[in-house]
Motif scaffolding. Structure first.
Motif, PDB file in Angstrom:
ATOM      1  N   ARG A  76       0.991  -1.544  -0.094  1.00 31.12           N
ATOM      2  CA  ARG A  76       0.392  -0.082   0.077  1.00 31.12           C
ATOM      3  C   ARG A  76       0.580   1.215  -0.138  1.00 31.12           C
ATOM      4  NH1 ARG A  76      -5.003  -1.281   2.100  1.00 31.12           N
ATOM      5  NH2 ARG A  76      -5.339  -3.558   2.746  1.00 31.12           N
ATOM      6  N   ARG A  77       0.044   2.619  -0.280  1.00 28.33           N
ATOM      7  CA  ARG A  77       1.090   3.730  -0.089  1.00 28.33           C
ATOM      8  C   ARG A  77       1.398   3.964   1.381  1.00 28.33           C
ATOM      9  NH1 ARG A  77      -2.141   7.450  -4.684  1.00 28.33           N
ATOM     10  NH2 ARG A  77      -1.648   5.709  -6.774  1.00 28.33           N
ATOM     11  N   GLY A  78       2.235   4.905   1.141  1.00 25.09           N
ATOM     12  CA  GLY A  78       2.789   5.586   2.127  1.00 25.09           C
ATOM     13  C   GLY A  78       3.703   4.291   2.986  1.00 25.09           C
ATOM     14  N   THR A  79       4.118   5.571   4.756  1.00 24.87           N
ATOM     15  CA  THR A  79       5.461   4.787   5.627  1.00 24.87           C
ATOM     16  C   THR A  79       4.689   5.180   6.965  1.00 24.87           C
ATOM     17  OG1 THR A  79       7.001   4.212   3.708  1.00 24.87           O
ATOM     18  CG2 THR A  79       7.475   3.545   6.208  1.00 24.87           C
ATOM     19  N   ALA A  80       4.153   4.890   7.206  1.00 24.48           N
ATOM     20  CA  ALA A  80       3.703   4.746   8.799  1.00 24.48           C
ATOM     21  C   ALA A  80       4.720   3.997  10.137  1.00 24.48           C
ATOM     22  CB  ALA A  80       2.393   4.699   9.382  1.00 24.48           C
ATOM     23  N   VAL A  81       5.822   4.025  10.374  1.00 28.31           N
ATOM     24  CA  VAL A  81       6.613   4.014  11.109  1.00 28.31           C
ATOM     25  C   VAL A  81       6.485   4.232  12.986  1.00 28.31           C
ATOM     26  CG1 VAL A  81       8.877   3.818  11.973  1.00 28.31           C
ATOM     27  CG2 VAL A  81       9.172   4.103   9.480  1.00 28.31           C
ATOM     28  N   GLY A  82       5.751   5.583  12.923  1.00 32.03           N
ATOM     29  CA  GLY A  82       4.734   5.581  13.769  1.00 32.03           C
ATOM     30  C   GLY A  82       3.963   5.280  13.982  1.00 32.03           C
ATOM     31  N   SER A  83       3.449   4.757  13.322  1.00 34.53           N
ATOM     32  CA  SER A  83       1.764   4.248  13.630  1.00 34.53           C
ATOM     33  C   SER A  83       2.344   2.271  13.971  1.00 34.53           C
ATOM     34  CB  SER A  83       1.311   3.570  12.577  1.00 34.53           C
ATOM     35  OG  SER A  83       0.655   5.235  12.194  1.00 34.53           O
ATOM     36  N   GLY A  84       3.033   2.077  12.841  1.00 30.37           N
ATOM     37  CA  GLY A  84       3.575   0.425  13.667  1.00 30.37           C
ATOM     38  C   GLY A  84       3.954   0.335  14.979  1.00 30.37           C
ATOM     39  N   ILE A  85       4.652   1.712  15.130  1.00 32.23           N
ATOM     40  CA  ILE A  85       5.150   1.289  17.221  1.00 32.23           C
ATOM     41  C   ILE A  85       4.357   1.115  17.930  1.00 32.23           C
ATOM     42  CG2 ILE A  85       6.619   2.207  18.656  1.00 32.23           C
ATOM     43  CD1 ILE A  85       8.357   2.815  16.637  1.00 32.23           C
ATOM     44  N   LEU A  86       2.740   2.075  17.719  1.00 30.73           N
ATOM     45  CA  LEU A  86       2.462   2.779  18.695  1.00 30.73           C
ATOM     46  C   LEU A  86       0.644   0.990  18.464  1.00 30.73           C
ATOM     47  CD1 LEU A  86       1.559   6.322  18.265  1.00 30.73           C
ATOM     48  CD2 LEU A  86       2.598   5.014  19.773  1.00 30.73           C
ATOM     49  N   ALA A  99      11.830   6.491   4.835  1.00 33.98           N
ATOM     50  CA  ALA A  99      11.424   7.207   5.750  1.00 33.98           C
ATOM     51  C   ALA A  99       9.636   7.259   6.191  1.00 33.98           C
ATOM     52  CB  ALA A  99      11.489   8.628   5.333  1.00 33.98           C
ATOM     53  N   THR A 100       9.840   7.688   6.754  1.00 37.49           N
ATOM     54  CA  THR A 100       8.307   7.579   7.223  1.00 37.49           C
ATOM     55  C   THR A 100       7.279   9.607   6.425  1.00 37.49           C
ATOM     56  OG1 THR A 100       8.202   7.579   9.708  1.00 37.49           O
ATOM     57  CG2 THR A 100       6.328   8.783   8.743  1.00 37.49           C
ATOM     58  N   THR A 101       6.913   8.533   6.350  1.00 32.33           N
ATOM     59  CA  THR A 101       5.289   9.819   5.392  1.00 32.33           C
ATOM     60  C   THR A 101       3.770  10.203   6.035  1.00 32.33           C
ATOM     61  OG1 THR A 101       4.909   7.987   3.843  1.00 32.33           O
ATOM     62  CG2 THR A 101       6.669   9.512   3.181  1.00 32.33           C
ATOM     63  N   ALA A 102       3.598   9.649   6.562  1.00 33.66           N
ATOM     64  CA  ALA A 102       2.511   9.236   7.235  1.00 33.66           C
ATOM     65  C   ALA A 102       2.316   9.028   8.501  1.00 33.66           C
ATOM     66  CB  ALA A 102       1.551   8.489   6.599  1.00 33.66           C
ATOM     67  N   GLN A 120      14.162   5.739   0.582  1.00 38.13           N
ATOM     68  CA  GLN A 120      15.382   6.027   1.289  1.00 38.13           C
ATOM     69  C   GLN A 120      15.608   5.385   2.599  1.00 38.13           C
ATOM     70  OE1 GLN A 120      17.163   9.394  -0.660  1.00 38.13           O
ATOM     71  NE2 GLN A 120      19.112   7.920  -0.929  1.00 38.13           N
ATOM     72  N   LEU A 121      16.263   5.228   3.027  1.00 42.35           N
ATOM     73  CA  LEU A 121      16.207   4.836   4.862  1.00 42.35           C
ATOM     74  C   LEU A 121      16.198   5.903   5.113  1.00 42.35           C
ATOM     75  CD1 LEU A 121      17.956   1.799   5.537  1.00 42.35           C
ATOM     76  CD2 LEU A 121      16.117   1.689   5.875  1.00 42.35           C
ATOM     77  N   ASP A 122      15.697   6.278   6.654  1.00 39.91           N
ATOM     78  CA  ASP A 122      15.606   6.829   6.984  1.00 39.91           C
ATOM     79  C   ASP A 122      16.644   6.867   8.683  1.00 39.91           C
ATOM     80  OD1 ASP A 122      15.967   9.262   9.244  1.00 39.91           O
ATOM     81  OD2 ASP A 122      14.323   9.577   8.872  1.00 39.91           O
ATOM     82  N   GLU A 123      17.917   6.795   8.608  1.00 39.64           N
ATOM     83  CA  GLU A 123      18.790   5.829   9.518  1.00 39.64           C
ATOM     84  C   GLU A 123      19.151   6.546  10.581  1.00 39.64           C
ATOM     85  OE1 GLU A 123      22.380   4.260   7.757  1.00 39.64           O
ATOM     86  OE2 GLU A 123      21.809   2.532   8.290  1.00 39.64           O
ATOM     87  N   PRO A 124      18.808   7.981  10.888  1.00 36.33           N
ATOM     88  CA  PRO A 124      19.142   8.695  12.658  1.00 36.33           C
ATOM     89  C   PRO A 124      17.784   8.423  13.149  1.00 36.33           C
ATOM     90  CG  PRO A 124      19.440  10.004  10.247  1.00 36.33           C
ATOM     91  CD  PRO A 124      18.953   8.663  10.022  1.00 36.33           C
ATOM     92  N   THR A 125      16.567   8.675  12.169  1.00 35.67           N
ATOM     93  CA  THR A 125      15.191   8.323  12.759  1.00 35.67           C
ATOM     94  C   THR A 125      15.220   6.649  13.337  1.00 35.67           C
ATOM     95  OG1 THR A 125      13.605   9.749  12.247  1.00 35.67           O
ATOM     96  CG2 THR A 125      12.813   8.007  13.079  1.00 35.67           C
ATOM     97  N   LEU A 126      16.018   5.722  13.200  1.00 36.18           N
ATOM     98  CA  LEU A 126      15.538   4.153  13.331  1.00 36.18           C
ATOM     99  C   LEU A 126      16.841   4.154  14.246  1.00 36.18           C
ATOM    100  CD1 LEU A 126      15.247   2.165   9.722  1.00 36.18           C
ATOM    101  CD2 LEU A 126      13.573   2.676  11.342  1.00 36.18           C
ATOM    102  N   LYS A 127      17.850   4.377  14.051  1.00 37.25           N
ATOM    103  CA  LYS A 127      18.989   4.236  15.417  1.00 37.25           C
ATOM    104  C   LYS A 127      18.427   5.471  16.474  1.00 37.25           C
ATOM    105  CE  LYS A 127      22.706   4.238  12.339  1.00 37.25           C
ATOM    106  NZ  LYS A 127      24.139   5.432  12.083  1.00 37.25           N
ATOM    107  N   ALA A 128      17.597   6.116  16.353  1.00 36.67           N
ATOM    108  CA  ALA A 128      17.365   7.284  17.613  1.00 36.67           C
ATOM    109  C   ALA A 128      16.173   6.218  17.963  1.00 36.67           C
ATOM    110  CB  ALA A 128      16.646   8.639  17.448  1.00 36.67           C
ATOM    111  N   ILE A 129      15.432   5.320  17.291  1.00 31.57           N
ATOM    112  CA  ILE A 129      14.304   4.001  17.737  1.00 31.57           C
ATOM    113  C   ILE A 129      15.144   3.559  18.939  1.00 31.57           C
ATOM    114  CG2 ILE A 129      12.553   3.133  17.696  1.00 31.57           C
ATOM    115  CD1 ILE A 129      11.462   5.323  15.216  1.00 31.57           C
ATOM    116  N   ALA A 130      15.497   3.084  18.672  1.00 33.52           N
ATOM    117  CA  ALA A 130      16.406   1.532  19.227  1.00 33.52           C
ATOM    118  C   ALA A 130      16.791   2.577  20.208  1.00 33.52           C
ATOM    119  CB  ALA A 130      17.513   0.772  18.212  1.00 33.52           C
ATOM    120  N   GLN A 131      17.843   3.349  20.410  1.00 33.22           N
ATOM    121  CA  GLN A 131      18.102   4.211  20.933  1.00 33.22           C
ATOM    122  C   GLN A 131      17.864   4.425  22.871  1.00 33.22           C
ATOM    123  OE1 GLN A 131      21.066   7.542  20.988  1.00 33.22           O
ATOM    124  NE2 GLN A 131      22.057   7.545  22.355  1.00 33.22           N
ATOM    125  N   LYS A 132      16.640   4.654  22.072  1.00 31.58           N
ATOM    126  CA  LYS A 132      15.359   5.364  23.406  1.00 31.58           C
ATOM    127  C   LYS A 132      15.226   4.462  24.015  1.00 31.58           C
ATOM    128  CE  LYS A 132      13.769   9.479  21.436  1.00 31.58           C
ATOM    129  NZ  LYS A 132      13.368  10.393  21.780  1.00 31.58           N
TER     130      LYS A 132
END
Length: 361
Positions: free
Chosen positions: A160-170, A244-247, A288-300
């Motif tokens: 499907r369209r879009g990438t909602a990484v935050g929604s995946g976590i929640l 990267a997150t788009t939604a 393209q990957l948003d590596e800084p965000t993924l690394k930050a989530i893992a670190q948090k």
């Protein structure tokens, strides 16, 4: 190795004292038997031709006492034990960019194959649930120890369209804690259709067996007292995405929510370094990957970030995660080992004494 009660080790001083007492009793016995006139009686009293054998049972008994004293001191060591975690949530990206073929045969097929291999390698008592996310996140398979429904859910992915990484976590958090509405305090999250799935009503059942549809309000996560990141031992989230997150809500806010509830999030960035151009729905896009965000989530969350540029890389990542989730190194009391060894030495002393001398002595 350390000792929980090291003061008990002072009791080991009893061992040389008992050895000295044994030697003293032997010498006293020899002095006493010389009073006998009958040489046969003297020979019998001194043990005859038993020689060294008469000293073996007492020596084994002294060793048993020493080992049991060590057990009393409650020794502990860092050992690898089966993990106490009961649930693993696989949150997998099903956005259109996953059809890219920079990973053979395609990103989505490689991720499906690796995920199924990961599931097969988990212990039978580990529950696994699957969340799929694109512009929204959907619980496509509630946590279960049955493997066939998990494989079927993975095989049924639709891009499907879009990438909602935050929604995946929640949504993963809502699956772990079904009575909490994690979207209530996340900007941009209130409108996400958390309670939808891909058309199977039975998948709306969370861990406690209640229907998510009946718990739409849920408790307010703001009332929760944050715990140490990664301190929740009953579940973890493994999140895989290629873009990267788009939604949806901010993934960093969602990661902080996971951290506040002590849930580790292992993030996996999948795809080639430069990304790929994909035609999806009549539109071209570069993922393209948003590596800084993924690394930050893992670190948090006290988790870990992994990058997988190929299907083989992804398989290795999942194998590494299997090791991390199945076995954990912890300081564990091992007094039972020493107690068992001490008991074996005591039993050996008794058996040899009965065998050689016909009595326990």
């Amino acid at each position: 190795m350390t000792f929980i009660w090291p003061e008990a080790l002072w009791l080991l001083l009893l061992v040389p004292a008992l050895a000295a007492l044994y030697v003293w009793l032997l010498r006293r016995r020899k002095r006493a038997v010389v009073r006998y006139a009958n040489l046969a009686l003297v020979k019998t009293a001194l043990g005859g031709s038993t020689g060294w054998r008469r000293h073996v049972p007492p020596a084994l008994l002294l060793i048993a006492i020493a080992v049991l004293i060590v057990a009393v001191a409650r020794p502990a060591a860092v050992v690898t034990l089966a993990s106490s975690r009961a649930t693993v949530i696989l949150a997998m990206d099903v956005s259109g960019s996953m059809r890219a073929d920079d990973v053979s045969p395609s990103r989505i097929q490689a991720s499906q194959t690796a995920a199924k291999k990961f599931i097969a390698e988990q212990p039978a008592n580990v529950q696994i649930g699957i969340v799929a996310f694109a512009s929204i996140a959907l619980l496509v398979q509630q946590p279960t120890i049955e493997r066939d429904p998990l494989y079927a859910a993975i095989d049924s992915f639709e891009l499907r369209r879009g990438t909602a990484v935050g929604s995946g976590i929640l949504t993963s958090l809502r699956t772990i804690f079904p009575d909490v509405n994690f979207y209530a305090r996340i900007p941009g999250g209130s409108g996400d259709p958390l309670l939808q799935n891909l058309g199977s009503p039975q998948l709306n059942v969370p861990l406690d067996g209640k229907s998510l549809l009946k718990n739409n309000e849920g408790s307010d996560p703001a009332q929760h007292t944050p715990v140490d990141p990664g301190s929740y031992d009953n579940a973890v989230i493994i999140l895989l995405t290629d873009g990267a997150t788009t939604a949806g809500p901010d993934p960093l806010d969602a990661g902080q929510m996971a951290a506040d509830w002590g849930v580790k999030v292992y993030t996996v960035g999948f795809g080639s370094q430069n990304g790929a151009i994909v035609d999806f729905g009549g539109r071209s896009m570069r993922a393209q990957l948003d590596e800084p965000t993924l690394k930050a989530i893992a670190q948090k969350t006290n988790g870990q970030y992994f990058q997988a540029k190929s299907a083989d890389d992804l398989s290795h990542v999942y194998s590494s995660l299997s090791t991390k989730l199945v076995g954990e190194k912890k300081l564990t009391e091992i007094a039972f080992i020493f107690a068992g060894i001490g008991a074996l030495f005591a039993m050996a002393a008794g058996v040899l004494s009965l065998w050689w001398f016909g009595k326990l002595a």
